[in-house]
Design a protein around this motif. Structure first.
Motif, PDB file in Angstrom:
ATOM      1  N   THR A  74       1.142   4.243  -3.021  1.00 13.00           N
ATOM      2  CA  THR A  74       1.032   5.552  -2.694  1.00 13.00           C
ATOM      3  C   THR A  74       2.185   6.118  -3.133  1.00 13.00           C
ATOM      4  O   THR A  74       2.201   7.427  -3.671  1.00 13.00           O
ATOM      5  CB  THR A  74       0.557   5.672  -1.171  1.00 13.00           C
ATOM      6  N   GLN A  75       3.415   5.734  -2.738  1.00 11.70           N
ATOM      7  CA  GLN A  75       4.542   6.573  -3.118  1.00 11.70           C
ATOM      8  C   GLN A  75       4.605   6.912  -4.777  1.00 11.70           C
ATOM      9  O   GLN A  75       5.081   7.696  -5.193  1.00 11.70           O
ATOM     10  CB  GLN A  75       5.893   5.774  -2.464  1.00 11.70           C
ATOM     11  N   THR A 101       0.751  -1.128   0.035  1.00  8.68           N
ATOM     12  CA  THR A 101      -0.062   0.031  -0.149  1.00  8.68           C
ATOM     13  C   THR A 101       0.742   1.276   0.006  1.00  8.68           C
ATOM     14  O   THR A 101       0.548   2.214  -0.624  1.00  8.68           O
ATOM     15  CB  THR A 101      -0.861   0.036   1.155  1.00  8.68           C
ATOM     16  N   GLN A 102       1.973   1.355   0.821  1.00 10.75           N
ATOM     17  CA  GLN A 102       2.818   2.353   0.741  1.00 10.75           C
ATOM     18  C   GLN A 102       3.563   2.671  -0.440  1.00 10.75           C
ATOM     19  O   GLN A 102       3.838   3.839  -0.919  1.00 10.75           O
ATOM     20  CB  GLN A 102       3.940   2.159   1.881  1.00 10.75           C
ATOM     21  N   ARG A 114       2.388   6.647  -6.988  1.00 13.21           N
ATOM     22  CA  ARG A 114       1.294   7.601  -7.529  1.00 13.21           C
ATOM     23  C   ARG A 114       1.851   8.781  -7.189  1.00 13.21           C
ATOM     24  O   ARG A 114       1.397   9.999  -8.106  1.00 13.21           O
ATOM     25  CB  ARG A 114      -0.116   7.166  -7.082  1.00 13.21           C
ATOM     26  N   ALA A 115       2.477   9.353  -6.184  1.00 15.85           N
ATOM     27  CA  ALA A 115       2.697  10.540  -5.709  1.00 15.85           C
ATOM     28  C   ALA A 115       4.000  11.083  -6.687  1.00 15.85           C
ATOM     29  O   ALA A 115       4.032  12.208  -6.850  1.00 15.85           O
ATOM     30  CB  ALA A 115       3.274  10.640  -4.243  1.00 15.85           C
TER      31      ALA A 115
END
Length: 59
Positions: A53-54, A49-50, A56-57
């Motif tokens: 998220t990273q 998940t992390q 996509r950022a």
């Protein structure tokens, strides 16, 4: 199961490398980092998940 997902993350460039050091215990090396991070099986979902998220950022 986790090895397959970690392999995919490596192919996608989300991590530099990984290795299984014992059943349910993995070491992950991030891109641009020479140190390995220990990852236990019970935290793998949180780790992915992390990573997502990273990634996509960064886009």
């Amino acid at each position: 199961m986790w090895v397959k997902r970690l392999n995919h993350a490596k192919r996608e460039g989300l991590i530099a490398d990984f290795r299984e050091i014992s059943p349910g215990v993995y070491e992950i090396r991030y891109n641009g980092c020479c140190l390995w991070e220990t990852l236990f099986e019970y935290r793998v979902e949180e780790f992915f998940t992390q990573l997502i998220t990273q990634s996509r950022a960064r886009v």
